[in-house]
Enzyme design. Structure first.
Site, mmCIF file in Angstrom:
data_model
loop_
_atom_site.group_PDB
_atom_site.id
_atom_site.type_symbol
_atom_site.label_atom_id
_atom_site.label_comp_id
_atom_site.label_asym_id
_atom_site.label_seq_id
_atom_site.Cartn_x
_atom_site.Cartn_y
_atom_site.Cartn_z
ATOM 1 C CB CYS A 10 -0.917 -0.011 1.225
ATOM 2 S SG CYS A 10 -2.039 1.394 1.265
ATOM 3 C CB CYS A 27 -1.626 3.935 7.994
ATOM 4 S SG CYS A 27 -2.730 4.533 6.698
ATOM 5 C CB CYS A 33 -0.838 -0.042 8.234
ATOM 6 S SG CYS A 33 -1.540 -1.321 7.166
ATOM 7 C CB CYS A 49 -15.311 -7.376 6.518
ATOM 8 S SG CYS A 49 -14.484 -5.809 6.169
ATOM 9 C CB CYS A 77 -18.543 -5.332 5.410
ATOM 10 S SG CYS A 77 -17.694 -3.834 5.956
ATOM 11 C CB CYS A 117 -18.433 -0.422 9.331
ATOM 12 S SG CYS A 117 -17.260 -1.201 10.474
ATOM 13 N NE ARG A 159 -19.114 -4.535 13.045
ATOM 14 C CZ ARG A 159 -20.139 -5.373 12.829
ATOM 15 N NH1 ARG A 159 -20.021 -6.639 13.152
ATOM 16 N NH2 ARG A 159 -21.252 -4.948 12.258
HETATM 17 N N1 SAM Z 1 -6.677 0.248 3.176
HETATM 18 C C1 SAM Z 1 -7.967 0.560 3.619
HETATM 19 C C2 SAM Z 1 -7.995 1.712 4.588
HETATM 20 O O1 SAM Z 1 -7.021 1.937 5.280
HETATM 21 O O2 SAM Z 1 -9.022 2.398 4.664
HETATM 22 C C3 SAM Z 1 -8.704 -0.598 4.234
HETATM 23 C C4 SAM Z 1 -7.999 -1.604 5.129
HETATM 24 S S1 SAM Z 1 -7.333 -1.022 6.650
HETATM 25 C C5 SAM Z 1 -6.436 -2.391 7.172
HETATM 26 C C6 SAM Z 1 -8.731 -0.893 7.728
HETATM 27 C C7 SAM Z 1 -8.501 -0.393 9.112
HETATM 28 O O3 SAM Z 1 -7.852 -1.393 9.894
HETATM 29 C C8 SAM Z 1 -7.628 0.821 9.323
HETATM 30 O O4 SAM Z 1 -8.286 2.013 9.063
HETATM 31 C C9 SAM Z 1 -7.268 0.710 10.786
HETATM 32 O O5 SAM Z 1 -8.240 1.366 11.590
HETATM 33 C C10 SAM Z 1 -7.291 -0.784 11.037
HETATM 34 N N2 SAM Z 1 -5.919 -1.292 11.243
HETATM 35 C C11 SAM Z 1 -4.980 -1.475 10.296
HETATM 36 N N3 SAM Z 1 -3.824 -1.928 10.827
HETATM 37 C C12 SAM Z 1 -4.026 -2.021 12.155
HETATM 38 C C13 SAM Z 1 -3.213 -2.418 13.258
HETATM 39 N N4 SAM Z 1 -1.943 -2.782 13.082
HETATM 40 N N5 SAM Z 1 -3.750 -2.414 14.490
HETATM 41 C C14 SAM Z 1 -5.040 -2.026 14.670
HETATM 42 N N6 SAM Z 1 -5.854 -1.645 13.673
HETATM 43 C C15 SAM Z 1 -5.366 -1.621 12.432
HETATM 44 C C1 DTB Z 2 -11.296 -2.736 11.619
HETATM 45 O O1 DTB Z 2 -11.625 -1.714 12.245
HETATM 46 N N1 DTB Z 2 -10.503 -3.674 12.084
HETATM 47 C C2 DTB Z 2 -10.281 -4.716 11.110
HETATM 48 C C3 DTB Z 2 -11.248 -4.295 9.988
HETATM 49 N N2 DTB Z 2 -11.721 -3.026 10.405
HETATM 50 C C4 DTB Z 2 -10.792 -4.259 8.597
HETATM 51 C C5 DTB Z 2 -8.859 -4.779 10.638
HETATM 52 C C6 DTB Z 2 -7.855 -4.723 11.698
HETATM 53 C C7 DTB Z 2 -6.514 -4.971 11.117
HETATM 54 C C8 DTB Z 2 -5.569 -5.437 12.155
HETATM 55 C C9 DTB Z 2 -4.171 -5.522 11.773
HETATM 56 C C10 DTB Z 2 -3.812 -6.479 10.700
HETATM 57 O O2 DTB Z 2 -4.019 -7.703 10.841
HETATM 58 O O3 DTB Z 2 -3.277 -6.003 9.707
HETATM 59 FE FE1 SF4 Z 3 -2.855 1.195 3.344
HETATM 60 FE FE2 SF4 Z 3 -2.712 0.051 5.723
HETATM 61 FE FE3 SF4 Z 3 -3.226 2.646 5.550
HETATM 62 FE FE4 SF4 Z 3 -5.086 0.876 4.729
HETATM 63 S S1 SF4 Z 3 -4.336 1.155 6.821
HETATM 64 S S2 SF4 Z 3 -4.428 2.748 3.663
HETATM 65 S S3 SF4 Z 3 -3.753 -0.756 3.944
HETATM 66 S S4 SF4 Z 3 -1.300 1.632 4.914
#
Ligand code: SAM
Ligand code: DTB
Ligand code: SF4
Length: 324
Positions: free
Chosen positions: A57, A61, A64, A101, A133, A193, A265
């Protein structure tokens, strides 16, 4: 109490702070009471999460594991096929999930062939009879309309953190960008959501401010995921302390009181929680969990399906059959 059980969109910061700061047991008791007025407390929705496009990506973030710029050692994968996704969705339904989802490591949706494939996946999963979702990053009004037409039930787009703390966490898009995607989702008639993450180095005020933004939207999100940071090696936040589960309890309980109708959730962080700690979250009003066949949420560990089954049996919880 009466005041707290009406649906309100005019919560003030000081009212939210007063709830958030209640002695923990009093807070849980009030949240549990609200929970029982609006939901069947013995039912917890199981939402299966699937990463349909993993890693690579372009966003920054800082929490992430899928951001290309951090060296997290995950395997980048291209978009899965519709056939594979639908097969996983069917198994998820058979195992008791009522929501599915699909997540993609995209900054935003582009109008290309991958999006066409996603639309086909949405239609296929919808046919199985699951709440479908997606969480695909930013979407425009017309993309939201196309998703809705394909059968999308809900769209996940988290605030992540407060408007004030946002720039500390992400610089490649703004808090307002997040709000406009949520708006586009709402306008298309898709269920919203939206929640956030705790443990990103934010203050209690930031958490309260984030809950304020969510609970003062003209319509509350139907679903509010509360995530604890899943710390990923190689990301800037990898060395932050583990979130204390009581903080999750406090956050969940406050969200439950502010947004009584929402599905709250218990999201990322369960792998690092005991059954006892998760039980407190259910008591505080959480009524959904994420599971996955791979026993990884997206790229971080999640409890085994078997362990969740045992936890449900122990607590006398039943998977919610269907909410739509
Ligand atoms: N890439 C898209 C976005 O960021 O909108 C969708 C997928 S992203 C993984 C969805 C959400 O997962 C993020 O907005 C964040 O709130 C949560 N998330 C991602 N990585 C995480 C982590 N390491 N720990 C907790 N929540 C996480
Ligand atoms: C959300 O709020 N939590 C889920 C879902 N929406 C997509 C994802 C959490 C991702 C956790 C870290 C990972 O496994 O990358
Ligand atoms: Fe990309 Fe992760 Fe940010 Fe979603 S949360 S936009 S997958 S870097």
């Amino acid at each position: 109490m009466t005041e707290q059980i009406e649906l309100r969109n005019d919560w003030t910061i000081s009212e939210i702070k007063a709830i958030y700061d209640l002695p923990l047991l009093e807070l849980v008791y009030q949240a549990a009471t609200v929970h029982r007025l609006y939901h069947k407390a013995g039912e917890v929705q199981v939402c299966t999460l699937l990463s349909v496009k993993t890693g690579g990506c372009p966003e920054d973030c800082s929490y992430c594991g899928q951001a290309a710029r951090y060296h997290t050692g995950i395997t980048v994968k291209s978009l899965m096929s519709k056939q594979d996704v639908v097969a996983i969705a069917q198994r998820a339904k058979d195992a008791g999930s009522s929501r599915f989802c699909m997540a993609a490591a995209w900054r935003e949706v582009r109008d290309n062939r991958d999006f066409d494939t996603i639309l086909e996946m949405v239609a296929g999963v919808n046919e199985i009879g699951l709440e479908v979702c997606c969480t695909l990053g930013m979407i425009t009004e017309s993309q939201a309309a196309r998703l809705q037409a394909a059968g999308l039930y809900a769209y996940n787009h988290n605030l992540d953190t407060s408007a004030e703390h946002y720039e500390e966490i992400i610089t490649t898009r703004t808090f307002d960008d997040r709000l406009s995607t949520i708006n586009n989702v709402r306008k298309a008639g898709i269920s919203v959501c939206s929640g956030g993450i705790i443990g990103l180095g934010e203050t209690h005020e930031d958490r309260i401010n984030m809950l304020h933004t969510l609970s003062t939207m003209p319509q509350h999100p139907e679903s509010v995921p509360v995530n604890a940071l899943a710390r990923v090696k190689g990301t800037p936040l990898a060395d932050l302390p583990k979130v204390d589960s009581w903080e999750m309890v406090r956050m969940i309980a406050t969200a439950r009181i502010l947004m009584p109708r929402a599905m709250v959730r218990l999201s990322a962080g369960r792998a690092e929680m005991t059954t006892d700690q998760q039980s407190w979250c259910f008591m505080a009003g959480a009524n959904s969990i994420f599971t996955s066949e791979s026993e990884e949420l997206l790229v971080t560990p999640n409890p085994r399906l078997d362990d969740d089954k045992k936890m449900f049996e122990l607590l006398g919880l039943k998977p919610m059959v269907k909410t739509r």
